[in-house]
Design a protein around this motif. Structure first.
Motif, PDB file in Angstrom:
ATOM      1  N   PHE A 240      28.795  -1.831  46.023  1.00 44.18           N
ATOM      2  CA  PHE A 240      29.400  -1.226  47.210  1.00 44.18           C
ATOM      3  C   PHE A 240      28.556  -0.107  47.816  1.00 44.18           C
ATOM      4  O   PHE A 240      28.662   0.165  49.015  1.00 44.18           O
ATOM      5  N   GLU A 243      26.430  -0.179  51.234  1.00 39.16           N
ATOM      6  CA  GLU A 243      27.211  -0.393  52.448  1.00 39.16           C
ATOM      7  C   GLU A 243      28.099   0.801  52.779  1.00 39.16           C
ATOM      8  O   GLU A 243      28.338   1.098  53.958  1.00 39.16           O
ATOM      9  N   THR A 244      28.587   1.501  51.760  1.00 42.65           N
ATOM     10  CA  THR A 244      29.584   2.549  51.990  1.00 42.65           C
ATOM     11  C   THR A 244      29.030   3.962  51.880  1.00 42.65           C
ATOM     12  O   THR A 244      29.783   4.922  52.049  1.00 42.65           O
ATOM     13  N   THR A 415      33.274   4.758  47.367  1.00 39.58           N
ATOM     14  CA  THR A 415      34.248   4.060  48.207  1.00 39.58           C
ATOM     15  C   THR A 415      33.927   2.566  48.237  1.00 39.58           C
ATOM     16  O   THR A 415      32.765   2.168  48.248  1.00 39.58           O
ATOM     17  N   LYS A 416      34.971   1.769  48.253  1.00 37.13           N
ATOM     18  CA  LYS A 416      34.794   0.316  48.148  1.00 37.13           C
ATOM     19  C   LYS A 416      34.773  -0.375  49.508  1.00 37.13           C
ATOM     20  O   LYS A 416      34.428  -1.549  49.601  1.00 37.13           O
ATOM     21  N   GLU A 417      35.184   0.326  50.547  1.00 41.99           N
ATOM     22  CA  GLU A 417      35.068  -0.221  51.892  1.00 41.99           C
ATOM     23  C   GLU A 417      34.701   0.892  52.852  1.00 41.99           C
ATOM     24  O   GLU A 417      34.996   2.065  52.608  1.00 41.99           O
ATOM     25  N   ARG A 418      34.046   0.522  53.919  1.00 40.36           N
ATOM     26  CA  ARG A 418      33.566   1.507  54.888  1.00 40.36           C
ATOM     27  C   ARG A 418      34.496   1.546  56.093  1.00 40.36           C
ATOM     28  O   ARG A 418      34.800   0.509  56.690  1.00 40.36           O
ATOM     29  N   TRP A 469      31.749  10.762  58.441  1.00 40.45           N
ATOM     30  CA  TRP A 469      31.973   9.824  57.334  1.00 40.45           C
ATOM     31  C   TRP A 469      33.173  10.266  56.507  1.00 40.45           C
ATOM     32  O   TRP A 469      34.027   9.452  56.134  1.00 40.45           O
ATOM     33  N   ARG A 520      37.157  -0.769  60.385  1.00 40.05           N
ATOM     34  CA  ARG A 520      36.555  -1.136  59.102  1.00 40.05           C
ATOM     35  C   ARG A 520      35.219  -1.820  59.391  1.00 40.05           C
ATOM     36  O   ARG A 520      35.145  -2.720  60.232  1.00 40.05           O
ATOM     37  N   LYS A 522      31.587  -3.701  57.910  1.00 39.75           N
ATOM     38  CA  LYS A 522      30.880  -4.399  56.841  1.00 39.75           C
ATOM     39  C   LYS A 522      29.512  -4.820  57.367  1.00 39.75           C
ATOM     40  O   LYS A 522      29.364  -5.131  58.554  1.00 39.75           O
TER      41      LYS A 522
END
Length: 574
Positions: A240, A243-244, A415-418, A469, A520, A522
């Motif tokens: 992750f 990307e995050t 963090t697992k998602e941006r 961020w 969100r 990706k």
């Protein structure tokens, strides 16, 4: 030819060594520096740190230069007279907290030379501090010359900015630069600007101060990971991270798609470098050099794979204390007037000296100062070590107002998602009208337009982008400055717009409404459908971040916070 001439003409390697009392001695009556074959120049001895000091000071000056450059370019818009969080207002609040006094209590709470300056023009004060820092750091960087006065000035100037910078200066690398800079003061001679001050050899206590710093930085970073996010233990964090991370770069785009086994290898390597390698410092010269090499390589990899401000560049600085003159000699030319030649002469004099060089009063004073520094660092390290050993470890915290010895850490959780906050404006009279056209503002570096390539800026740093961020996984109520920014954009404020890359209303009437939208993000798949369309990112709307606002809606909000209300655009432009 006489027999003794034959001996003199024989190669040095053919001379037989005589044994005296079981020990081997060369025929030379005086010890000498080792020489390379074929009459090459003598090699530098191990155990001296004249060149190490020059490299350390120049590296530290480079970081100071970048930090003051960032300050000069951004501080007026962030903490200036009409900044997003004015430092004048902050200092007034500190004064009020201490019953209107600017005495010792206020100074220790916020150590800054701003207390001594005229507050009527804070923009001038901020520029003055930044320009002084740029000038001094440039001198040290170019010449390699420094003394305690110059290094103290750099430290005091930057500390003055950090302690009024509020949230913009709230990150670990600020304290790390101050601690590194504090040690840099004692690395230097008192008055002279000589690069090789013969009467002031590099202090072993100061060198061990730098080594103790890199030990705490790396071990703290490693421990906070294994005690924090479980993905560091199951080796999935790197799935992750690229990307995050706060501000990805183009290389992170490709590294994110690495095979799963490569990400596992990265995580294991991270644990090795942060949890085991730091102990190499205490295992002798060779292992210490290996430690320095591994840490520098590790930081270079981090620099390549992300825009983490000047953090990784700064972390290289204390690692340089692992190398002595013999290890760093390759960085310097071997000419007759070069620094390497001068160090060789100093080493030769020390080797040939029969009796120890007498110490004058200045040397004794310097020794007392260095010992006092060691005692101070040891004393201030007590709570830091307790924190390191604690299961409730906290990172990037100072236990003293001058930030001399601090705790460090990075990415204790991943963090697992941006998610991103996108600011949009419209000139439509009705924000809820179906035909209202909302246009995006673009920041300097943070993701926004899916078609825009990620930036590559390290060691430079955009403070607003970094805070955006954090704002994306918080609420606007937790980040009041974002509404201040919205108000400035509604007024077409030039200082605020200078913090952005794209103003969609450039040359036109400023927007009537501003809103924050939550998305969100990706990475697109390299070679995939979106990538072939030129997209680096795929984004999907989550919902509103803050509702549409007009400048008049923010008047009371600004008033209660004592922020100057941005001047609205002229009515005839509407």
């Amino acid at each position: 030819m006489r027999p003794d001439s034959l001996v003199m003409a024989a190669p040095e390697g053919s001379l037989r060594k005589r044994k005296v009392g079981g020990a081997e001695h060369s025929p030379a009556s005086q010890p000498s520096l080792a020489r390379d074959p074929a009459d090459s120049p003598a090699r530098l001895h191990t155990g001296t740190f004249w060149l190490t000091r020059i490299v350390l000071l120049r590296a530290l000056a480079f970081i100071y230069f970048v930090a003051f450059l960032v300050a000069f370019n951004q501080n007026k818009a962030l903490i200036g007279d009409r900044g997003l969080l004015p430092c004048k207002l902050y200092l007034k609040n500190v004064q009020e907290y201490f019953q209107g006094s600017t005495g010792w209590a206020a100074w220790t709470y916020a150590p800054t030379i701003m207390w001594l300056l005229d507050w009527s023009d804070m923009n001038f004060n901020l520029d003055l501090i930044a320009l002084l820092g740029l000038g001094i750091s440039s001198f040290v960087l170019v010449t390699g010359c420094a003394n305690m006065i110059l290094m103290t000035a750099l430290w005091a100037l930057y500390m003055s900015l950090v302690n009024v910078g509020q949230i913009w200066y709230s990150f670990g690398w600020e304290s790390q630069l101050l601690e590194t800079g504090f040690l840099g003061i004692f690395l230097s001679p008192l008055w002279t600007l000589s690069r090789l001050p013969k009467n002031t050899p590099t202090s072993q206590i100061v060198l061990w101060g730098f080594r103790w710093l890199i030990f705490r930085i790396m071990l703290g970073a490693g421990l906070i990971k294994v005690r924090g996010d479980k993905c560091w233990l199951d080796l999935t964090c790197m799935d992750f991270h690229y990307e995050t991370q706060p501000v990805p770069n183009p290389i992170a785009y490709y590294l994110h798609r690495s095979p799963w086994w490569f990400h596992r290898f990265e995580t294991l390597s991270n644990h090795f470098v942060e949890l085991l390698v730091p102990f190499f410092l205490f295992l002798g010269r060779r292992m210490r050099i290996l430690h320095g090499v591994l840490q520098i390589l590790f930081q270079v990899i981090l620099i390549i794979s992300g825009n983490l401000s000047f953090l990784n560049w700064l972390t290289i600085v204390p690692s340089l204390a692992c190398f002595d003159d013999a290890a760093l000699g390759f960085l310097f030319p071997s000419g007759p007037q070069g620094l390497k030649k001068q160090v060789l002469e100093i080493q030769r004099e020390d080797t040939q000296r029969v009796q120890p060089k007498p110490r004058d009063r200045g040397c004794l004073v310097r020794q007392v100062v260095n010992i006092s520094l060691g005692i101070l660092v040891a004393w201030l390290s007590v709570p830091v070590v307790i924190n390191l050993l604690s299961s409730r470890q906290i990172m990037n915290t100072s236990f003293n107002p001058l930030r001399i010895v601090n705790t460090y850490g990075a990415f204790g959780s991943v963090t697992k998602e941006r998610t991103e906050v996108i600011l949009q404006g419209t000139v439509s009279p009705n924000a809820s009208a179906p035909d209202a056209v909302w246009e995006d503002y673009e920041f300097k570096c943070k993701p926004g337009d899916p078609w825009r390539q990620p930036c590559l800026i390290s060691p430079y740093h955009y403070r607003l982008d970094w805070l955006m961020w954090f704002a994306a996984f918080q609420t606007y109520e937790q980040n009041e400055w974002i509404l201040h920014l919205a108000g400035k954009l509604l007024a077409g404020d030039s200082e605020a717009l200078a913090l952005l890359a794209v103003n969609p209303f450039e040359g036109r009437t400023p927007p009537r409404w501003i809103r924050g939208e939550h998305y969100r993000y990706k990475f697109s798949l390299p070679g995939g459908q979106h990538a072939t369309q030129g997209k680096w990112w795929i984004r999907k709307r989550i919902g509103p971040y803050f509702p549409p606002l007009r400048l008049e809606d923010l008047k009371e909000y600004f008033k209660t916070r004592e922020w100057p209300l941005p001047e609205p655009p002229s009515r005839h432009t509407r």
